[in-house]
Design a protein around this motif. Structure first.
Motif, PDB file in Angstrom:
ATOM      1  N   UNK A  80       0.834  -1.202   0.000  1.00  0.00           N
ATOM      2  CA  UNK A  80       0.000   0.000   0.000  1.00  0.00           C
ATOM      3  C   UNK A  80       0.870   1.253   0.000  1.00  0.00           C
ATOM      4  N   UNK A  81       1.946   1.237   0.782  1.00  0.00           N
ATOM      5  CA  UNK A  81       2.850   2.379   0.813  1.00  0.00           C
ATOM      6  C   UNK A  81       3.487   2.600  -0.559  1.00  0.00           C
ATOM      7  N   UNK A  82       3.854   1.510  -1.220  1.00  0.00           N
ATOM      8  CA  UNK A  82       4.456   1.629  -2.554  1.00  0.00           C
ATOM      9  C   UNK A  82       3.430   2.139  -3.568  1.00  0.00           C
ATOM     10  N   UNK A  83       2.175   1.709  -3.419  1.00  0.00           N
ATOM     11  CA  UNK A  83       1.115   2.214  -4.291  1.00  0.00           C
ATOM     12  C   UNK A  83       0.933   3.711  -4.084  1.00  0.00           C
ATOM     13  N   UNK A  84       0.997   4.145  -2.837  1.00  0.00           N
ATOM     14  CA  UNK A  84       0.909   5.571  -2.552  1.00  0.00           C
ATOM     15  C   UNK A  84       2.055   6.325  -3.227  1.00  0.00           C
ATOM     16  N   UNK A  85       3.243   5.717  -3.223  1.00  0.00           N
ATOM     17  CA  UNK A  85       4.399   6.337  -3.877  1.00  0.00           C
ATOM     18  C   UNK A  85       4.164   6.499  -5.374  1.00  0.00           C
ATOM     19  N   UNK A  86       3.548   5.455  -5.984  1.00  0.00           N
ATOM     20  CA  UNK A  86       3.305   5.477  -7.427  1.00  0.00           C
ATOM     21  C   UNK A  86       2.398   6.639  -7.810  1.00  0.00           C
ATOM     22  N   UNK A  87       1.331   6.847  -7.057  1.00  0.00           N
ATOM     23  CA  UNK A  87       0.362   7.874  -7.446  1.00  0.00           C
ATOM     24  C   UNK A  87       0.775   9.277  -6.993  1.00  0.00           C
ATOM     25  N   UNK A  88       1.856   9.325  -6.229  1.00  0.00           N
ATOM     26  CA  UNK A  88       2.275  10.624  -5.701  1.00  0.00           C
ATOM     27  C   UNK A  88       3.034  11.433  -6.748  1.00  0.00           C
ATOM     28  N   UNK A  89       2.552  12.639  -6.993  1.00  0.00           N
ATOM     29  CA  UNK A  89       3.275  13.592  -7.842  1.00  0.00           C
ATOM     30  C   UNK A  89       3.468  14.836  -7.007  1.00  0.00           C
ATOM     31  N   UNK A  90       4.588  15.451  -7.083  1.00  0.00           N
ATOM     32  CA  UNK A  90       4.779  16.572  -6.172  1.00  0.00           C
ATOM     33  C   UNK A  90       4.927  17.895  -6.894  1.00  0.00           C
ATOM     34  N   UNK A  91       4.365  18.931  -6.245  1.00  0.00           N
ATOM     35  CA  UNK A  91       4.519  20.309  -6.727  1.00  0.00           C
ATOM     36  C   UNK A  91       5.514  20.987  -5.797  1.00  0.00           C
ATOM     37  N   UNK A  92       6.436  21.715  -6.337  1.00  0.00           N
ATOM     38  CA  UNK A  92       7.663  22.040  -5.626  1.00  0.00           C
ATOM     39  C   UNK A  92       7.499  23.030  -4.480  1.00  0.00           C
ATOM     40  N   UNK A  93       6.816  24.137  -4.698  1.00  0.00           N
ATOM     41  CA  UNK A  93       6.812  25.187  -3.669  1.00  0.00           C
ATOM     42  C   UNK A  93       6.227  24.682  -2.367  1.00  0.00           C
TER      43      UNK A  93
END
Length: 427
Positions: free
Chosen positions: A267-280
């Motif tokens: 589940x943690x790895x799945x969360x990593x997959x869908x995570x996209x980050x915005x920088x500020x």
């Protein structure tokens, strides 16, 4: 060695390694048109300087993580800094495109060593009470890299100093090498006695990664749609083969047995997959997350981060060209806020799944999954833009919608899993 000094040196090495490796993922993008003219080559060939770096990073990150558990995180980090620094010097000296691509591959191998060990250095060598704060700083470095890369690259191009795009890494790599060498002489590490799974896990994982990234890159062009899909299917077959082989090995490159024994790790790895980050927002709120998360609230902070991201994505899905720019900027900032809460907590949660002897392998797995997810998401986004050419607003909303659907599904699975665990513990 004084614990305070040791902690600062470790955070410096881990943060600098992550910053340099993520900085160079995007710093060259703004220079591609210039390099195309400088070396009298085509756009597709110039783009190989980016692809070569990404591919080598993705291929070597898991083996380096495994080797860091066996020989020591500091030693592998030292090798990573050395390869990255030498690769940076050579990239700046390149006088043709083939040489630049080759040296970028060397740089990517060094970056794999840096990313494979960054989180593991913190979780194995820093006192547990200081780990959340240190991971928050690591999250800041992850956020700063993609922001500073294009800005620094653009500045050097404007000054007609394109070689500094690569040479700027050298003094920082040298500083990291000095700190790293000093720590190796004064700090002992726990090492894992295990054979290296070269011809099984490493090779098949490399074939899977190369097929997947190549397939996604082909999807961005309509004429290559079928070959792209075929390569993605081949990568999935390699991934299945890897899973079957590794579950039967006692010393596997990826400890699937351990992951299966701890379902929440998937589940943690799945969360990593869908995570996209915005920088500020990520930079600011990674620090907030690290400060207020004492290491026992990783699941809560992850869910909070994903929830905030979902709210921002929902707003972006309904946004159109008539919305004021300030409103779009605010939604992107909110997206970054969620990313800032999520990133350090997600890294900490994944690292807590395994024991101290497996931190390198877990850290490299987390980074590999995230790097592949970012590359795949970019390729899918380009594909949607090409499929709806001439309808930019529609294609952008579709991309936001796809991301929102993935986040919502992952969020629901996380909540369901958390409640089921709570119910089991209550019984």
């Amino acid at each position: 060695m004084n614990d305070k000094v040791k902690n600062k040196l470790i955070i410096t090495i881990a943060g600098m390694g992550m910053l340099l490796s993520t900085l160079d993922t995007g710093i060259i993008n703004v220079a591609l048109p210039f390099l195309e003219n400088q070396f009298h080559t085509s756009t597709s060939v110039a783009a190989l300087s980016v692809t070569g770096y990404t591919m080598s990073l993705a291929i070597f990150i898991l083996p380096f993580g495994y080797l860091s558990d066996r020989y020591g995180k500091l030693k592998l980090s030292l090798i990573g800094l050395l390869l990255f620094g030498v690769g940076s010097v050579l990239c700046g000296l390149a006088n043709n495109m083939i040489a630049l691509i080759s040296f970028r591959i060397l740089q990517g191998i060094g970056a794999a060593g840096l990313q494979a060990t960054s989180a593991a250095l913190i979780t194995t060598l820093i006192e547990p009470k200081h780990v959340p704060s240190a991971l928050g700083i690591l999250g800041i470095m992850i956020g700063l890299g993609p922001v500073l890369g294009p800005s620094i690259g653009g500045l050097f191009l404007a000054l007609h100093l394109w070689r500094l795009i690569f040479w700027i890494n050298v003094p920082f790599a040298a500083l990291g090498l000095i700190c790293n060498y000093f720590l190796i002489k004064n700090v002992s590490e726990q090492q894992k006695v295990a054979p290296f799974d070269l011809w099984g896990g490493s090779v098949i994982n490399a074939l899977s990664v190369v097929s997947l990234l190549s397939g996604f890159s082909l999807l961005s062009n309509r004429r290559n749609l079928i070959p792209g899909v075929v390569l993605i299917a081949i990568s999935l077959l390699f991934a299945l083969m890897l899973y079957i082989m590794e579950t039967k090995r006692n010393f596997a490159l990826i400890d699937f047995k351990g992951l299966n024994a701890t379902p929440k790790s998937w589940l943690y790895l799945l969360q990593t997959v869908v995570f996209g980050f915005a920088s500020a927002g990520l930079v600011i709120f990674s620090k907030v997350s690290g400060k207020y998360n004492d290491g026992h609230q990783n699941t809560g902070f992850s869910l909070l981060g994903l929830s905030i991201i979902a709210v921002a994505l929902a707003g972006l899905c309904i946004a159109n060209q008539y919305w004021p720019a300030l409103a779009i900027t605010l939604l992107l900032f909110i997206y970054g806020v969620g990313s800032g809460f999520f990133q350090p907590a997600n890294i900490a949660a994944i690292m807590q799944v395994g024991d101290q002897a497996s931190q390198g392998s877990l850290g490299s797995l987390q980074r590999m999954v995230q790097n592949i997810a970012i590359a795949s998401g970019t390729a899918i986004g380009s594909t949607v833009l090409n499929l709806f050419s001439g309808r930019l607003a529609t294609s952008i909303q579709i991309n936001w919608g796809i991301t929102l659907a993935m986040v919502v599904v992952t969020l629901l699975l996380s909540i369901i899993f958390k409640r089921s665990v709570a119910a089991t513990n209550y019984c």
